[in-house]
Scaffold this motif. Structure first.
Motif, mmCIF file in Angstrom:
data_model
loop_
_atom_site.group_PDB
_atom_site.id
_atom_site.type_symbol
_atom_site.label_atom_id
_atom_site.label_comp_id
_atom_site.label_asym_id
_atom_site.label_seq_id
_atom_site.Cartn_x
_atom_site.Cartn_y
_atom_site.Cartn_z
ATOM 1 N N GLY A 1 0.911 -1.276 0.004
ATOM 2 C CA GLY A 1 0.089 -0.073 0.208
ATOM 3 C C GLY A 1 0.997 1.268 -0.133
ATOM 4 N N ASN A 2 2.024 1.188 0.889
ATOM 5 C CA ASN A 2 2.690 2.522 0.827
ATOM 6 C C ASN A 2 3.533 2.639 -0.585
ATOM 7 O OD1 ASN A 2 2.218 3.092 3.424
ATOM 8 N ND2 ASN A 2 3.709 1.866 4.201
ATOM 9 N N ALA A 3 3.940 1.564 -1.195
ATOM 10 C CA ALA A 3 4.535 1.516 -2.479
ATOM 11 C C ALA A 3 3.712 2.335 -3.258
ATOM 12 C CB ALA A 3 4.961 0.321 -2.866
ATOM 13 N N GLU B 1 3.544 5.896 -2.816
ATOM 14 C CA GLU B 1 4.739 6.757 -3.445
ATOM 15 C C GLU B 1 4.609 6.591 -4.868
ATOM 16 O OE1 GLU B 1 7.042 8.342 -1.518
ATOM 17 O OE2 GLU B 1 5.621 7.865 0.157
ATOM 18 N N LYS B 2 4.369 5.312 -5.444
ATOM 19 C CA LYS B 2 4.402 5.248 -6.929
ATOM 20 C C LYS B 2 3.542 6.743 -7.570
ATOM 21 C CE LYS B 2 3.899 2.253 -10.755
ATOM 22 N NZ LYS B 2 3.336 0.952 -11.330
ATOM 23 N N TYR B 3 2.595 6.910 -6.951
ATOM 24 C CA TYR B 3 1.623 7.750 -7.657
ATOM 25 C C TYR B 3 1.366 9.041 -6.963
ATOM 26 C CZ TYR B 3 0.273 3.708 -10.686
ATOM 27 O OH TYR B 3 0.187 2.763 -11.462
ATOM 28 N N LYS B 4 2.101 9.514 -5.987
ATOM 29 C CA LYS B 4 2.306 10.506 -5.133
ATOM 30 C C LYS B 4 2.148 11.859 -6.045
ATOM 31 C CE LYS B 4 3.994 11.258 -0.677
ATOM 32 N NZ LYS B 4 5.017 11.125 0.123
ATOM 33 N N ALA B 5 2.615 11.739 -7.197
ATOM 34 C CA ALA B 5 2.913 12.891 -8.147
ATOM 35 C C ALA B 5 1.963 12.963 -9.344
ATOM 36 C CB ALA B 5 4.240 13.344 -8.444
ATOM 37 N N ALA B 6 1.073 11.776 -9.187
ATOM 38 C CA ALA B 6 0.322 11.531 -10.512
ATOM 39 C C ALA B 6 -0.478 12.939 -10.622
ATOM 40 C CB ALA B 6 -0.715 10.264 -10.231
ATOM 41 N N ARG B 7 -0.523 13.250 -11.963
ATOM 42 C CA ARG B 7 -1.297 14.438 -12.158
ATOM 43 C C ARG B 7 -1.957 14.376 -13.430
ATOM 44 N NH1 ARG B 7 -0.910 15.747 -7.603
ATOM 45 N NH2 ARG B 7 0.596 17.108 -6.732
ATOM 46 N N THR B 8 -1.726 13.260 -14.221
ATOM 47 C CA THR B 8 -2.531 12.745 -15.604
ATOM 48 C C THR B 8 -3.670 12.111 -15.245
ATOM 49 O OG1 THR B 8 -0.880 11.225 -16.264
ATOM 50 C CG2 THR B 8 -0.185 13.442 -17.031
ATOM 51 N N GLU B 9 -4.536 12.174 -16.399
ATOM 52 C CA GLU B 9 -5.764 11.132 -15.962
ATOM 53 C C GLU B 9 -5.146 9.845 -16.161
ATOM 54 O OE1 GLU B 9 -9.960 10.520 -18.009
ATOM 55 O OE2 GLU B 9 -8.874 12.397 -18.705
ATOM 56 N N ASP B 10 -4.276 9.602 -17.075
ATOM 57 C CA ASP B 10 -3.890 8.099 -17.458
ATOM 58 C C ASP B 10 -3.232 7.522 -16.100
ATOM 59 O OD1 ASP B 10 -4.719 8.134 -19.913
ATOM 60 O OD2 ASP B 10 -2.634 8.653 -20.696
ATOM 61 N N ASN C 1 -5.880 6.841 -13.472
ATOM 62 C CA ASN C 1 -6.622 5.494 -13.754
ATOM 63 C C ASN C 1 -5.910 4.473 -13.520
ATOM 64 O OD1 ASN C 1 -9.007 7.029 -14.678
ATOM 65 N ND2 ASN C 1 -8.068 7.041 -16.710
ATOM 66 N N GLU C 2 -4.414 4.330 -13.742
ATOM 67 C CA GLU C 2 -3.570 3.421 -13.374
ATOM 68 C C GLU C 2 -3.476 3.156 -11.835
ATOM 69 O OE1 GLU C 2 0.399 3.342 -14.816
ATOM 70 O OE2 GLU C 2 -0.205 4.098 -16.733
ATOM 71 N N LEU C 3 -3.561 4.282 -11.137
ATOM 72 C CA LEU C 3 -3.472 4.153 -9.555
ATOM 73 C C LEU C 3 -5.047 3.463 -8.979
ATOM 74 C CD1 LEU C 3 -2.995 4.763 -6.596
ATOM 75 C CD2 LEU C 3 -3.881 7.122 -7.136
ATOM 76 N N LYS C 4 -5.940 3.882 -9.772
ATOM 77 C CA LYS C 4 -7.250 3.400 -9.550
ATOM 78 C C LYS C 4 -7.321 1.809 -9.691
ATOM 79 C CE LYS C 4 -12.344 3.892 -10.528
ATOM 80 N NZ LYS C 4 -13.265 4.448 -11.024
ATOM 81 N N GLU C 5 -6.810 1.295 -10.904
ATOM 82 C CA GLU C 5 -6.798 -0.093 -11.143
ATOM 83 C C GLU C 5 -5.668 -0.918 -10.098
ATOM 84 O OE1 GLU C 5 -5.649 -0.325 -15.120
ATOM 85 O OE2 GLU C 5 -7.389 0.739 -15.904
ATOM 86 N N ASP C 6 -4.494 0.001 -9.776
ATOM 87 C CA ASP C 6 -3.728 -0.935 -8.821
ATOM 88 C C ASP C 6 -4.285 -1.000 -7.610
ATOM 89 O OD1 ASP C 6 -1.847 -1.262 -11.081
ATOM 90 O OD2 ASP C 6 -0.677 0.467 -10.489
ATOM 91 N N LYS C 7 -5.131 0.247 -7.120
ATOM 92 C CA LYS C 7 -5.617 0.319 -5.745
ATOM 93 C C LYS C 7 -6.650 -0.656 -5.673
ATOM 94 C CE LYS C 7 -8.602 3.262 -2.972
ATOM 95 N NZ LYS C 7 -9.781 2.647 -3.357
#
Length: 50
Positions: free
Chosen positions: A21-23, A26-35, A38-44
């Motif tokens: 969960g922490n990874a 960290e991986k998507y902390k700076a996620a600013r694009t829609e893509d 969406n990847e974050l949502k799927e991974d979560k």
């Protein structure tokens, strides 16, 4: 409710789950694009169903 696994195994599983969960955070902390969001949502969702 009875814990049917050894405490060390249970604790290890929780620590692993927390680490994954922490990874994700960290991986998507700076996620600013829609893509990326969406990847974050799927991974979560995948992480939550483990």
């Amino acid at each position: 409710m009875v814990l049917k696994v050894k405490w060390t195994e249970f604790k290890s599983s929780l620590e692993s789950f927390q680490s994954e969960g922490n990874a994700l955070i960290e991986k998507y902390k700076a996620a600013r694009t829609e893509d990326l969001l969406n990847e974050l949502k799927e991974d979560k969702q995948s992480w939550e169903t483990i």
